[in-house]
Design a protein around this motif. Structure first.
Motif, PDB file in Angstrom:
ATOM      1  N   GLY A 733       1.057  -0.759  -0.115  1.00 49.40           N
ATOM      2  CA  GLY A 733       0.339   0.162   0.043  1.00 49.40           C
ATOM      3  C   GLY A 733       0.834   1.246   0.135  1.00 49.40           C
ATOM      4  N   ALA A 734       0.437   2.152  -0.576  1.00 49.13           N
ATOM      5  CA  ALA A 734       0.780   3.854  -0.812  1.00 49.13           C
ATOM      6  C   ALA A 734       0.281   4.455  -0.805  1.00 49.13           C
ATOM      7  N   ILE A 735      -1.563   4.011  -0.143  1.00 46.60           N
ATOM      8  CA  ILE A 735      -1.655   5.286   0.295  1.00 46.60           C
ATOM      9  C   ILE A 735      -3.187   4.258   1.062  1.00 46.60           C
ATOM     10  N   ALA A 736      -3.310   5.205   2.684  1.00 47.07           N
ATOM     11  CA  ALA A 736      -4.204   4.098   3.463  1.00 47.07           C
ATOM     12  C   ALA A 736      -5.280   5.535   3.790  1.00 47.07           C
ATOM     13  N   VAL A 737      -6.345   5.026   3.968  1.00 54.05           N
ATOM     14  CA  VAL A 737      -7.752   5.803   4.593  1.00 54.05           C
ATOM     15  C   VAL A 737      -8.315   5.139   5.542  1.00 54.05           C
ATOM     16  N   VAL A 738      -8.267   5.539   6.602  1.00 58.59           N
ATOM     17  CA  VAL A 738      -8.502   4.888   8.468  1.00 58.59           C
ATOM     18  C   VAL A 738      -9.185   5.579   8.821  1.00 58.59           C
ATOM     19  N   GLN A 739     -10.297   5.360   9.438  1.00 58.63           N
ATOM     20  CA  GLN A 739     -12.049   5.876  10.018  1.00 58.63           C
ATOM     21  C   GLN A 739     -10.943   5.382  10.751  1.00 58.63           C
ATOM     22  N   HIS A 740     -11.455   6.000  12.189  1.00 52.49           N
ATOM     23  CA  HIS A 740     -11.010   6.762  13.218  1.00 52.49           C
ATOM     24  C   HIS A 740     -12.111   7.342  13.961  1.00 52.49           C
ATOM     25  N   GLY A 741     -13.085   6.514  14.433  1.00 54.51           N
ATOM     26  CA  GLY A 741     -14.183   7.522  15.638  1.00 54.51           C
ATOM     27  C   GLY A 741     -15.097   8.047  14.685  1.00 54.51           C
ATOM     28  N   ARG A 742     -15.243   9.601  14.441  1.00 52.50           N
ATOM     29  CA  ARG A 742     -15.923   9.893  13.408  1.00 52.50           C
ATOM     30  C   ARG A 742     -15.135  10.345  12.201  1.00 52.50           C
ATOM     31  N   GLY A 743     -14.050  10.791  12.256  1.00 44.36           N
ATOM     32  CA  GLY A 743     -12.880  11.252  11.345  1.00 44.36           C
ATOM     33  C   GLY A 743     -12.047  10.119  10.396  1.00 44.36           C
ATOM     34  N   ARG A 744     -11.163  10.796   9.767  1.00 44.76           N
ATOM     35  CA  ARG A 744     -10.340  10.264   8.804  1.00 44.76           C
ATOM     36  C   ARG A 744      -8.896   9.996   9.305  1.00 44.76           C
ATOM     37  N   VAL A 745      -8.347   9.153   8.823  1.00 40.44           N
ATOM     38  CA  VAL A 745      -6.552   9.456   9.181  1.00 40.44           C
ATOM     39  C   VAL A 745      -6.536   9.371   7.449  1.00 40.44           C
ATOM     40  N   VAL A 746      -5.819  10.430   6.234  1.00 40.07           N
ATOM     41  CA  VAL A 746      -5.822   9.708   5.177  1.00 40.07           C
ATOM     42  C   VAL A 746      -4.094   9.934   5.053  1.00 40.07           C
ATOM     43  N   LEU A 747      -3.165   8.651   5.048  1.00 41.76           N
ATOM     44  CA  LEU A 747      -1.715   8.411   4.857  1.00 41.76           C
ATOM     45  C   LEU A 747      -1.290   8.201   3.384  1.00 41.76           C
ATOM     46  N   PHE A 748      -0.331   9.101   3.435  1.00 43.26           N
ATOM     47  CA  PHE A 748      -0.131   8.959   2.270  1.00 43.26           C
ATOM     48  C   PHE A 748       1.768   8.676   2.091  1.00 43.26           C
ATOM     49  N   GLY A 749       2.207   7.048   1.780  1.00 43.70           N
ATOM     50  CA  GLY A 749       3.729   6.570   1.684  1.00 43.70           C
ATOM     51  C   GLY A 749       4.565   6.886   1.195  1.00 43.70           C
ATOM     52  N   PHE A 750       3.773   8.334   0.431  1.00 43.41           N
ATOM     53  CA  PHE A 750       5.403   9.741  -0.264  1.00 43.41           C
ATOM     54  C   PHE A 750       4.816  10.609  -0.067  1.00 43.41           C
ATOM     55  N   LYS A 751       5.502  11.316  -1.021  1.00 44.11           N
ATOM     56  CA  LYS A 751       5.392  12.711  -1.280  1.00 44.11           C
ATOM     57  C   LYS A 751       4.364  13.164  -2.326  1.00 44.11           C
ATOM     58  N   PRO A 752       3.449  13.722  -2.229  1.00 44.81           N
ATOM     59  CA  PRO A 752       2.733  14.166  -3.072  1.00 44.81           C
ATOM     60  C   PRO A 752       2.654  14.794  -3.687  1.00 44.81           C
ATOM     61  N   GLN A 753       3.469  15.987  -2.961  1.00 46.76           N
ATOM     62  CA  GLN A 753       3.814  17.688  -3.883  1.00 46.76           C
ATOM     63  C   GLN A 753       5.356  17.720  -4.255  1.00 46.76           C
TER      64      GLN A 753
END
Length: 774
Positions: A733-753
């Protein structure tokens, strides 16, 4: 006269214009000390930008050998200046010498070999010396005052030879904003326990140290001014870039470079670099200086540091050992270090006489820098015709091309990433590359290309610049010794703009049979993201600690370019909590978790800059997410929520060392999940800039809350650059979206910018924010 009246007279003299005093004290040519009130290189005394420009202006007014031009203004509005220094006779004929340079730079403008010979005899070696791009390397913007004064006032044989044969373009600082910032900061540290510490903020408003990685992308205002007003106007044969390095190794570095050399750099230039670099070292050793090393540490792989390598000239980097800004240091011989093949205590052919250790002052830094610059200028003067002749030959060779080079590149105008296409064309044209357009439909290899297709013919002077940016890189395998361990690259190994910008480019072995337009101008286009630009974005914060983060600066730059509003989130703001009341989304740029959590230690910095997020800040970030916020993390910053929030995500690269897995900066294949909101509007196959990043898999427990939105490709994985240990990352995986409570964490394993270049992956960031705005 009373004491009171004496005091009044002294005060009035102090208020007289500095140039007036200097002219009285030095026969009309002001010395730096007469204007500044102290000698350049004095311990704990640094001239700020106003004082530097004030002195240079005084010198130009007093000397017929010096011209001062303001090329424009910096990011923060300061004057960006350059001096032209030569004999009075040469300065009167500048227009003619500029014409000669233009013809030699583009041999298509030379009518015959007879004319070329005459131009070479008549011309002058043009040398560009630049200082201060890295503002904590303070000698680089202090020394130019001494060098300029010597050239303006000297009557010795060497100075006269330089003035008669060389036109020097001297830029005291490529980063005037940073020069002022660092001097202001340093003066505030004097007498404190943290005296001489580097500042707790970026010394360029956006990019800090990365301002010296901008010599092909031209994102920053200062880079563009230097390229458009100096490089592309004067086409210097020699560029000398003044830098500093650590204090516990060699005293001075000058090329030859280490391997590898980027293959599109003309071998004639490499030979010139080797010749002038070793001549500089030889002369400095002859003056009694020690600790000078060649052919060590630094390579010549990336154009990000070397614009001139692709424009007919040589780049001579020098690195002088540092003090603590303007504060001296003591370095015993036994504490001199080693690294990247260098032992500062052991003589070798590259390092004939080690420095014996001892005290190291700003005056030593300035002395070494001035000696190196003067030695370079003497070589430029002595071999003037040789430099001009080789410069002309490089242009001829570029137009003729090399065996195995394509004859042209095609860039279709349709079905492209619009922002990427616009930026790619801007970079090529700014870099002097001639880009033309097809006047009609044409067919090549059975494929139909539309009218308006962009064509880059390779029979032009700067074909090597186009080629290195448009093709994929194959960084060679370099070992410490035959059969020994791999030598890890010094810097990023890829710079393929079409891959980073989402633009298709086709290399051709023959020039297409189609009528072409004249060269296009630098294109302009508006950058905007529907629903985000122009103040319509969600409440957004970009976290930036007091441990300076270039990635945070680049993130701010991208958002400013697109007109997307944000606030800067500092450690104290995070520790205060209640983040959901202020923000809907928070971005953590690529920063190591320990730097974010711990920050500076007590005694290292003034109290207001000590500490990081701490437990309170980390807890506040997690509460922000659990209450419905979105946390977006880039590269190594993704480890913070994984570890501190106990997210059900594993970094599969966690236990690998460099001998098993290492990617210092390469372009990998990225496969996106079709239909996921984060990938909306993007092709399923794109690219990822990987640099000391991560690879994810859901944990066994809680994995149902994890979406792997993007995976690193497998066939092929590496698109450009270098990697060691592909098997450890392919398919993960290079990008993971994790539900955490009522929100979310968007994890990038690389530099998108990455450095404002990876436009192909910008939409992933924008989509993460746009879903909030909707």
């Amino acid at each position: 006269m009373s004491l009171r009246n004496v005091c009044v007279v002294v005060k009035m003299v102090a208020l007289l214009p500095a140039v007036g005093l200097a002219q009285v004290t030095d026969a009309g040519i002001p010395s730096p000390a007469a204007v500044l009130g102290f000698e350049v290189g004095s311990d704990r005394r640094l001239a700020d930008w106003e004082e530097i420009t004030g002195y240079m202006n005084a010198l130009a007014e007093a000397s017929d050998r010096v011209l001062l031009d303001t090329l424009g203004t910096t990011t923060l509005g300061r004057p960006f200046v350059a001096l032209t220094i030569s004999s009075a006779a040469n300065l009167r004929r500048l227009d003619r010498y500029r014409e000669i340079q233009g013809k030699l730079a583009d041999p298509r403008r030379v009518e015959s070999e007879l004319e070329a010979e005459q131009l070479i005899r008549e011309g002058r070696t043009v040398v560009l010396i630049t200082g201060g791009i890295h503002s904590t390397e303070v000698g680089g913007y202090q020394m130019p005052m001494r060098l300029a004064h010597q050239l303006a006032s000297g009557e010795d044989e060497d100075t006269r030879a330089i003035l008669d044969n060389v036109i020097l373009l001297l830029v005291p600082s490529l980063n005037p904003d940073g020069s002022q910032m660092v001097v202001d900061w340093y003066e505030g540290t004097l007498g404190e326990p943290w005296e001489g510490a580097g500042p707790p903020f970026l010394y360029h408003h956006y990019v800090g140290h990365d301002d010296n990685r901008d010599w092909y992308a031209f994102t920053q205002k200062e880079t563009r001014l230097t390229v458009s007003k100096l490089h592309n106007v004067w086409h210097p044969q020699i560029v000398h870039d003044l830098h500093q390095m650590g204090s516990d190794g060699a005293r001075f570095f000058v090329p030859p470079w280490t391997d590898p050399i980027e293959p599109n750099v003309d071998p004639l230039l490499i030979a010139g670099i080797n010749a002038i670099g070793t001549a500089m070292a030889w002369e400095m050793y002859g003056q009694g200086k020690t600790g000078i090393i060649v052919n060590a540490i630094f390579d010549a792989w990336t154009p990000a540091r070397a614009y001139q390598h692709y424009h007919g000239g040589v780049r001579i980097l020098t690195e002088t050992a540092s003090a603590r800004l303007g504060t001296p240091v003591t370095v015993p011989f036994d504490s001199l270090g080693s690294g990247r093949g260098v032992d500062a205590r052991t003589p070798s052919w590259r390092f004939p006489e080690p420095w014996p250790g001892g005290d190291w002052h700003l005056s030593d830094i300035v002395d070494y820098m001035e000696a190196g610059a003067t030695a370079l200028l003497k070589q430029a003067a002595l071999y003037r015709e040789h430099w001009l002749s080789n410069f002309y030959q490089v242009g001829l060779r570029s137009i003729a091309g090399r065996e195995g080079w394509p004859r042209a590149f095609l860039i279709p105008a349709e079905a492209q990433n619009a922002d990427g296409l616009g930026d790619l064309l801007r970079i090529l044209v700014t870099g002097g590359v001639e880009v033309r357009r097809a006047a009609e439909v044409f067919v090549v290899g059975g494929r139909r290309y539309a009218e308006g297709t962009y064509v880059v013919p390779m029979a032009q002077p700067y074909s090597g610049f186009a080629k290195t940016l448009l093709e994929a890189q194959e960084y060679p395998e370099v070992r410490e010794f035959p059969g020994g361990p791999l030598r890890t690259p010094y810097d990023a190994t890829a710079h393929t703009l079409p891959l980073m910008m989402g633009v298709e480019v086709v290399a051709l072995d023959e020039l297409p049979d189609v009528e072409l337009s004249g060269p296009i101008e630098v294109p302009s286009y508006d950058k905007a993201v529907p629903g985000l630009s122009g103040g319509r974005a969600p409440r957004l914060a970009i976290y930036e600690p007091w441990v300076p983060s270039m990635d945070a600066g680049w993130t701010r730059w991208v958002f400013d370019e697109y007109g997307i509003a944000y606030e800067q989130l500092r450690d104290a703001d995070a520790r205060a909590g209640n983040l959901g009341a202020r923000f809907g989304a928070i971005i953590l740029p690529d920063i190591r978790p320990e730097e974010m959590i711990e920050g500076h230690q007590e005694g290292e910095m003034p109290p207001e800059y000590v500490g990081g997020l701490g437990e309170e800040g980390v807890r506040a970030l997690e509460q922000f997410v659990r209450a419905g916020g979105t946390l977006i993390t880039f590269n190594r910053a993704s480890l913070l929520p994984i570890e501190q929030f106990t997210l059900p995500v594993m970094n599969v690269l966690a236990d690998l060392d460099r001998s098993e897995f290492y990617i210092p900066g390469s372009i990998l294949r990225l496969q996106l999940m079709r239909g996921h909101p984060l990938a909306e509007g993007m092709p399923t196959r794109t690219t990822a800039w990987f640099e000391r990043g991560l690879a994810f898999e859901p944990a066994e427990e809680g994995g149902a809350n994890v979406d792997i939105v993007g995976r690193y490709g497998e066939d092929p994985l590496l698109l450009s650059g270098w990697l060691n240990g592909a098997e450890h990352i392919a398919g993960h995986g290079a990008i993971a979206v994790v539900q955490h409570g009522r929100g979310r964490v968007v994890l990038f394993g690389f530099k998108p910018q990455y450095r404002g270049q990876t436009i192909a992956t910008y939409p992933l960031i924008f989509n993460a924010l746009r879903s909030l705005a909707e």
